[in-house]
Scaffold this active site. Structure first.
Site, PDB file in Angstrom:
ATOM      1  N   ASP A 236     -31.578  37.440  34.224  1.00  0.00           N
ATOM      2  CA  ASP A 236     -30.556  37.856  35.480  1.00  0.00           C
ATOM      3  C   ASP A 236     -29.187  38.071  35.098  1.00  0.00           C
ATOM      4  OD1 ASP A 236     -31.221  37.753  38.674  1.00  0.00           O
ATOM      5  OD2 ASP A 236     -29.032  37.151  38.324  1.00  0.00           O
ATOM      6  N   TYR A 383     -21.534  40.483  42.154  1.00  0.00           N
ATOM      7  CA  TYR A 383     -22.164  41.799  42.579  1.00  0.00           C
ATOM      8  C   TYR A 383     -21.306  42.842  42.809  1.00  0.00           C
ATOM      9  CZ  TYR A 383     -26.886  39.442  42.400  1.00  0.00           C
ATOM     10  OH  TYR A 383     -27.785  38.803  42.296  1.00  0.00           O
ATOM     11  N   HIS A 440     -39.517  35.952  37.591  1.00  0.00           N
ATOM     12  CA  HIS A 440     -38.002  36.163  37.046  1.00  0.00           C
ATOM     13  C   HIS A 440     -37.406  34.966  36.556  1.00  0.00           C
ATOM     14  CE1 HIS A 440     -34.355  38.087  37.780  1.00  0.00           C
ATOM     15  NE2 HIS A 440     -33.732  37.093  38.496  1.00  0.00           N
TER      16      HIS A 440
END
Lengths: 463, 463
Positions: A236, A383, A440
């Site tokens: 990630d 982000y 993930h």
């Protein structure tokens, strides 16, 4: 005099010639190594100061104990009557987190998890926690020294989590990495920091602190601890930050291993497009089921699963304020990812398959890291700070990385990048694997496989 | 034997000929009227029944009084210490709702608005509220009969709100529409429903209830009240639902007026593309500043502002659970829209310019509609139920509408569609206007202009 039709054809051929020429020229430009940008290694990110900044270089043990009042207040909040809307009839997780399952999670949190909070807190303290100040930010990290290391080569490893994870993801993996065993000549001394703005690490006070800037802080942390050369592992954001670090500071990186290897340089995007249309040229047929093509990528990943990233990249403070100090909302928002990102097919299950690969206790440990540190807003700002033109303008994805690289692919990860697309960025891809399970969060879900894969990468890298 | 280069050119010319041919054929197909889909006018959307469904056709007055315990509980929640993260230094609303402004809103809500809740509740009761059951759903609506109607022509009007609005948006507009005046020959009898799943109207219990299905319920409501032919006005979802209604039931629609006219048929998308590259062919130069081209549309609208729609269309129950019973989060999430959608430039202001065009009281009235009915989850499901392939497969955007249509454009609306793009769908566009002020919520922000525009449309439509 040529007819109109002939003229049109001539114009078209002329236009095509230009397009082909431009494409060829750009392809040559694109495949050239990107220029390494020059980031300020000492840039200050803390709150505005009156005077000049004097970094406190002390590395001190850090107590992660949670104030009892905070736990009592959390209990009060979880005791409030839950006024959720019923899910639609016959629906699992297709509309997001199922409210019936959320009721169960909240009940467990209140009646089972929190009643044993002392045990969970002790568990979270199982490794040694530290803090030091870097570029104005108090950075928290776990430091685990190797044991049974006689006769083994010891290598330092920077272990990087992502969103919505935390250092808690690594608790099952850490003993495997740091304990010598018969199968490997290596054992690792691990530094697992909370990313700035995540968990117990302070967040930047001003705009501009993206993944590239985070990698500068992470490198400074390793230098502060005396590690001038180290390995990196991450998934990630940890994967992106680790890759940035390897691109920016080649002298410090012994090797980079990721369970979410990617490449989003312009050339990589062109190759990704081609690999979707001509998979047999780009993908080993035995792993074809890992690579689902652009249609799947667009529909299942970008359209179905990227809403959270879209809002976090544009309105992080809105979604942050909606989740801050809101345990029920935080559980829905974060647990949803541990369902769908672990296996897309779990969306059709009424309980999202949450406990198929994790226990509620594991998942709640991770949520508690966000809750007790009130870090959801600062975590999602990453982000906004990374997915913007300034950060993309650094063109870090085009900088060649010559350190040894290993890429582990777990089947249910949201999307995979083939070696042929990675190769232009990672010039020394010594290790590339495919596992028919896992998603993930492999450190959390399949720690033994991730450990073995990492050990196997290290063996190849230093063979 | 032709050289490889010649062969390539031949293949390219062949391919281009095919592409041009297919485009031409499709263009002809695309400009043909779409087939009106056949939706079940009596489809049941209520909770699963044991026996068969018997619709209760009674139309009854509805009491919107809020239980005092709910208000007391809201006060308790707003009294909790607010643990928001500080905004980044120097930031207004660029990262979403500014936490300093949120503190102010919450303080006002607790200390000024709620202390006068009785007055606000009386204000909300100012119009007559009713409820009736349609297709298994209890539908709430405001019904205002005309006054000073002597000598005027009275026309029924279905007035439709959107998200994150409510019937509260219309309180300033309603008296203008329903009171005869010197300037218009018309006066209106207005039905303003809460959309199903919004405010006091019940939500569907099973999947599949998109904007097309909502329009069926809205038509049945008007038929129930004895209005076989009526006008429609709407913005946001109200615009889309109204357009669907006009497309599906041409016999019932006297005219359609919208402050957010759009057309997303394939042909319209092609024209939108062309209008961006060749604006002078498609757009009257005096209004060029309303139409900002595809680049702006993509960057400012889709990338910057559509995160909320992305998450609501894919994970409505997750975001719903995060906001349900969470007044602070609801205020951040909803008020943000009343800032940025009113004027994009307000993003640079520390307070988001919230009170430049609205009062806190107005905005809090609207939030209260969501809060006291706990309808945020069911409201956002409309995105998931409409933005999907089944709903798009109805191809409603290609169905021609022959009723008179009026389009009012207020400058700061997120995006505008030129007449040339609308014309293929709205075959009788009698009224098209541009105002150099106002944003996404004109009924709320500039009610006098919206009223005058609507009256002017009606005059043209029935001239």
């Amino acid at each position: 005099m040529p007819s109109a039709a002939t003229t049109s054809v001539r114009i078209l051929i002329g236009a095509l010639t230009v397009i082909i020429g431009v494409t060829y020229k750009n392809y040559r430009d694109l495949s050239a190594p990107g220029k390494r940008p020059d980031l300020d290694s000492n840039e200050y990110w803390g709150p505005k100061l009156q005077g000049s900044y004097k970094e406190n270089k002390a590395v001190l043990p850090y107590d992660i104990s949670v104030a009892p009042e905070l736990i009592a207040d959390l209990k009060t909040q979880l005791d409030r009557p839950l006024k959720l809307q019923e899910p639609l009839e016959g629906v699992g997780f297709e509309y997001g987190f199922n409210a019936n399952e959320l009721q169960k999670v909240v009940k467990y949190w209140r009646e089972s998890y929190l009643t044993k909070w002392n045990e969970h807190e002790q568990f979270l303290k199982k490794f040694k926690h530290f803090q030091t100040e870097i570029q104005g930010l108090k950075i928290h990290f776990i430091h685990v020294k190797p044991v049974k290391a006689e006769g083994k080569k010891v290598l330092p490893l920077l272990l990087l989590h992502g969103w919505p994870g935390s250092v808690r993801e690594f608790y099952e993996l850490l003993p495997l990495l740091t304990t010598g065993n018969d199968k490997s000549d290596y054992v690792f001394e691990v530094i697992a920091p909370s990313l700035p703005g995540y968990g117990w690490s302070q967040s930047a006070s001003r705009p501009g602190f993206g993944a590239a800037q985070v990698s500068v802080v992470m490198r400074n942390l390793m230098l502060r601890l005396g590690f001038n050369k180290f390995l990196i592992q991450g998934g990630d954001w940890g994967s992106i930050i680790g890759s940035n670090l390897a691109a920016l500071f080649p002298d410090n990186v012994l090797g980079y291993h990721s369970n979410m290897c990617g490449n989003s340089s312009p050339l990589a995007n062109i190759r990704m497009l081609l690999s979707s249309f001509l998979p047999s040229f780009y993908i080993d047929s035995q792993y074809a089921h890992f690579y689902k093509g652009l249609g799947h990528l667009f529909k299942n990943l970008i359209m179905e699963e990227m809403g959270y990233a879209h809002i976090q990249a544009t309105k992080p403070d809105t979604i942050g304020s909606a989740l801050a100090h809101n345990p029920v909302g935080l559980a829905a928002y974060i647990f949803e990812k541990f369902s769908t990102w672990t296996n897309e097919e779990y969306k059709s299950l009424p309980d999202g398959g949450l406990t198929k690969r994790f226990s509620y206790d594991q998942l709640l440990d991770n949520i508690m890291v966000y809750y007790v540190t009130n870090s959801i807003t600062t975590s999602v700002r990453l982000y906004a700070e990374t997915m913007n033109s300034t950060q993309m303008g650094l063109n870090l994805e085009s900088v060649h990385i010559h350190a040894p690289v290993g890429c582990a692919r777990f089947l249910h990860e949201l999307a995979h990048t083939p070696d042929s697309v990675l190769a232009n960025k990672y010039r020394n891809l010594v290790h590339s694997t495919h596992y028919n399970e896992g998603g993930h969060f492999p450190a959390f879900e399949v720690p033994q496989q991730l450990y073995e894969d990492f050990a196997s990468f290290v063996k190849k890298a230093f063979a």
